[in-house]
Design a protein around this motif. Structure first.
Motif, short mmCIF file in Angstrom:
data_model
loop_
_atom_site.label_atom_id
_atom_site.label_comp_id
_atom_site.label_asym_id
_atom_site.label_seq_id
_atom_site.Cartn_x
_atom_site.Cartn_y
_atom_site.Cartn_z
N SER A 156 10.59 91.03 54.37
CA SER A 156 10.08 92.35 54.74
C SER A 156 9.95 92.45 56.24
O SER A 156 9.73 91.45 56.94
CB SER A 156 8.72 92.59 54.08
N ILE A 157 10.07 93.66 56.76
CA ILE A 157 9.89 93.86 58.19
C ILE A 157 8.45 93.59 58.61
O ILE A 157 8.15 93.37 59.78
CB ILE A 157 10.33 95.29 58.58
N HIS A 158 7.53 93.58 57.63
CA HIS A 158 6.11 93.37 57.92
C HIS A 158 5.62 91.95 57.65
O HIS A 158 4.46 91.64 57.95
CB HIS A 158 5.26 94.35 57.11
N ALA A 159 6.44 91.10 57.07
CA ALA A 159 5.95 89.76 56.70
C ALA A 159 7.10 88.77 56.68
O ALA A 159 8.25 89.11 56.39
CB ALA A 159 5.27 89.80 55.33
N PHE A 160 6.78 87.51 56.99
CA PHE A 160 7.75 86.43 56.93
C PHE A 160 7.76 85.80 55.54
O PHE A 160 6.72 85.68 54.90
CB PHE A 160 7.41 85.35 57.95
N LYS A 161 8.95 85.38 55.11
CA LYS A 161 9.00 84.53 53.92
C LYS A 161 8.53 83.12 54.25
O LYS A 161 7.96 82.43 53.40
CB LYS A 161 10.43 84.51 53.36
N THR A 162 8.82 82.69 55.46
CA THR A 162 8.30 81.39 55.90
C THR A 162 6.78 81.46 55.91
O THR A 162 6.19 82.37 56.50
CB THR A 162 8.84 81.07 57.31
N HIS A 163 6.14 80.51 55.26
CA HIS A 163 4.71 80.67 55.00
C HIS A 163 3.98 79.33 55.04
O HIS A 163 4.60 78.25 55.03
CB HIS A 163 4.51 81.28 53.60
N LEU A 164 2.66 79.45 55.07
CA LEU A 164 1.78 78.29 55.01
C LEU A 164 1.12 78.20 53.64
O LEU A 164 0.89 79.23 52.99
CB LEU A 164 0.70 78.38 56.09
N SER A 165 0.84 77.01 53.24
CA SER A 165 0.10 76.77 51.99
C SER A 165 -0.67 75.47 52.15
O SER A 165 -0.48 74.73 53.11
CB SER A 165 1.06 76.69 50.79
N LEU A 174 3.94 73.78 55.94
CA LEU A 174 4.85 74.86 56.35
C LEU A 174 6.15 74.76 55.56
O LEU A 174 6.76 73.69 55.49
CB LEU A 174 5.14 74.74 57.85
N ASN A 175 6.59 75.88 54.97
CA ASN A 175 7.85 75.93 54.22
C ASN A 175 8.59 77.22 54.55
O ASN A 175 7.97 78.29 54.69
CB ASN A 175 7.60 75.86 52.72
N GLY A 176 9.90 77.12 54.66
CA GLY A 176 10.70 78.31 54.88
C GLY A 176 11.97 78.00 55.65
O GLY A 176 12.24 76.84 56.01
N THR A 231 20.28 77.84 62.31
CA THR A 231 19.31 77.72 61.22
C THR A 231 18.27 76.64 61.48
O THR A 231 18.58 75.58 62.03
CB THR A 231 20.05 77.39 59.90
N ALA A 232 17.05 76.92 61.06
CA ALA A 232 15.98 75.91 61.02
C ALA A 232 15.37 75.93 59.64
O ALA A 232 15.10 77.00 59.08
CB ALA A 232 14.93 76.18 62.08
N ARG A 233 15.16 74.75 59.07
CA ARG A 233 14.53 74.63 57.76
C ARG A 233 13.26 73.82 57.88
O ARG A 233 13.21 72.80 58.57
CB ARG A 233 15.49 73.96 56.76
N LEU A 238 3.83 69.15 57.86
CA LEU A 238 2.40 69.08 58.09
C LEU A 238 2.05 69.87 59.34
O LEU A 238 2.66 69.70 60.40
CB LEU A 238 1.96 67.63 58.25
N VAL A 239 1.05 70.76 59.23
CA VAL A 239 0.65 71.62 60.33
C VAL A 239 -0.71 71.20 60.85
O VAL A 239 -1.66 71.03 60.07
CB VAL A 239 0.61 73.10 59.87
N ASP A 240 -0.81 71.03 62.16
CA ASP A 240 -2.09 70.73 62.81
C ASP A 240 -2.90 72.03 62.89
O ASP A 240 -2.45 73.01 63.50
CB ASP A 240 -1.82 70.18 64.20
N PRO A 241 -4.08 72.08 62.30
CA PRO A 241 -4.89 73.32 62.32
C PRO A 241 -5.21 73.84 63.72
O PRO A 241 -5.50 75.02 63.89
CB PRO A 241 -6.17 72.92 61.59
#
Length: 451
Positions: A156-165, A174-176, A231-233, A238-241
């Motif tokens: 969507s133009i308002h949101a990324f599919k790449t996301h945090l969980s 981080l995945n996407g 491309t980046a996958r 692991l994400v540092d807060p």
């Protein structure tokens, strides 16, 4: 470098003094500051070294990994940093003037570093002293930043599919997948546009070589081919807060800043085209029977073409400097925490960059086509690489389409409408479908409402 005056033109010119190499830079206009030549002289030998095999690198698709390291080692990536962190405290006009000179040598390199210099602005104006200190130290040791933003698919133009969980242990992952990742293949860190844990847009910064980060050199554009803008996958990275940049905390003049880097690169390309076509005309011995003079270098029509190309490059440089001055005022307001003044200056800088964009792009595209009129059919030979000027300019000019910028300028001029704060790109079909459904629902409700 070719002298400005040719000693064989006539005896009168033979007695004129030769223009020195340092004076040749003045042909593009007075330096942006009194210290600029001193600053630039530290990098100009490196730019010449980079230029030597730039065409061969493009023809062989050799990534400029070594050249990026040269720029790191020279301190070029630290231009804007305080002296206490190994920087040069370059002003924004000085930075953009140097980016033009680098683009003359190899237009891939300033684009590779585009996000790095933008992120540096984030650090310089940050209101978080812990974040600022951490990143000043990293930038001081030569670390660079790449990007991973546009996804190029059905997001969507308002949101990324790449996301945090969060995983089972509560750690953030981080995945996407991203479609455009300019500069990231060469960088130490990657800033990634994500949908965060709260469903909001945000930015996270991850190490380039972290487990689960994969960056491919699969950019398939016909221009700027060595930027590795492919491309980046991200797979369970692991994400540092502490490495978050919420959308509202970024430097406010980013839209104009990033656009101006593209325009600086286009300006450098046009200057490089000027030098190349001038050198080619000067040494050309073959000519047409219906030409004006035996030697091409004396033909007034050919000289007019070269003059038009150089004029385009000069005009582009003047406009880049003017917008850079506007950005410098916005940066000063950000440092002083004058939010109202900063907002006003940001809008002005965005409008100035949009106005410059419309002029520079047209001039540069025309110049990169016109140069073939100064040469023969042999100029189309791939070994000369004259086509790369148009290809690279056209590719850079496709970012943030100028047609929309012209409308925004017109809307401001007529109605006083300020430009949008930031640009986003994505799939809008769902928005249109939602709008249509809303219209149907409203119509249905209206039919049930008593008059």
């Amino acid at each position: 470098m070719t002298h400005f005056y040719h000693p064989t033109v006539n005896t009168q010119l033979q007695h004129r003094p030769q223009i020195t190499t340092s004076q040749l830079f003045r042909v593009w206009g007075e330096a942006v500051s009194t210290r600029y030549d001193t600053l630039a002289s530290q990098f100009r030998p490196l730019f010449e070294q980079i230029k030597q095999h730039a065409l061969q690198r493009e023809q062989r698709h050799e990534l400029p990994i070594e050249q990026i390291q040269w720029l790191k080692d020279s301190g070029f990536t630290r231009l804007r940093l305080p002296k206490a962190y190994g920087g040069y405290e370059a002003t924004l006009p000085e930075l953009f003037a140097l980016l033009i000179e680098l683009a003359e040598a190899d237009s891939n390199l300033p684009q590779i570093l585009r996000i790095h210099f933008g992120f540096t602005e984030d650090v310089l104006v940050s209101q978080d002293p812990v974040f600022q200190q951490r990143w000043l130290e990293r930038l001081a040791r030569g670390d660079t930043i790449g990007s991973a933003w546009s996804e190029g698919g059905t997001e969507s133009i308002h949101a990324f599919k790449t996301h945090l969980s969060t995983d089972e242990s509560g750690k953030i992952r981080l995945n996407g997948e991203k479609y455009y990742t300019t500069g990231s293949l060469y960088a130490n860190w990657v800033e990634v546009g994500v949908t965060d844990l709260h469903g909001e847009s945000s930015t996270v910064i991850v190490p380039r070589h972290a487990q689960g980060v994969e960056i491919l050199d699969d950019w398939n554009g016909f221009g700027q081919q060595l930027t590795a803008s492919g491309t980046a996958r991200f797979t369970d990275v692991l994400v540092d807060p502490s490495e978050f940049l919420p959308e509202g905390t970024r430097f406010k003049y980013s839209a104009a800043f990033y656009q101006l880097i593209q325009l600086a690169i286009i300006t450098g390309l046009t200057r490089a085209a000027t030098y190349d076509v001038s050198a080619a005309v000067a040494k050309r011995t073959r000519n047409y029977s219906h030409a004006n003079t035996p030697l091409v270098q004396n033909d007034p029509q050919i000289l007019q073409v070269v003059g038009q190309i150089r004029t385009a490059a000069y005009t582009a440089g003047v406009l880049v400097e003017k917008v850079a001055q506007s950005l410098e005022r916005t940066y000063s307001a950000a440092l002083d925490s004058h939010s109202v003044s900063e907002a006003d200056l940001k809008a002005l800088a965005e409008l100035e960059s949009a106005q410059a964009q419309g002029v520079i792009i047209q001039l540069a595209l025309d110049a990169s086509t016109l140069l073939f009129d100064a040469l023969g059919a042999s100029a189309a030979d791939k070994k000369y690489g004259f086509d790369r000027y148009w290809r690279n300019i056209r590719t850079l000019a496709s970012h943030n389409p100028r047609v929309f910028k012209a409308r925004i300028i017109g809307d401001f001029s007529v109605n006083g409408t300020l430009p949008p704060y930031q640009w986003r790109i994505g799939d809008t079909s769902k928005i249109e479908a939602q709008a249509e459904q809303s219209t149907l629902n409203n119509a249905s409700s209206a039919s049930l409402t008593p008059t």
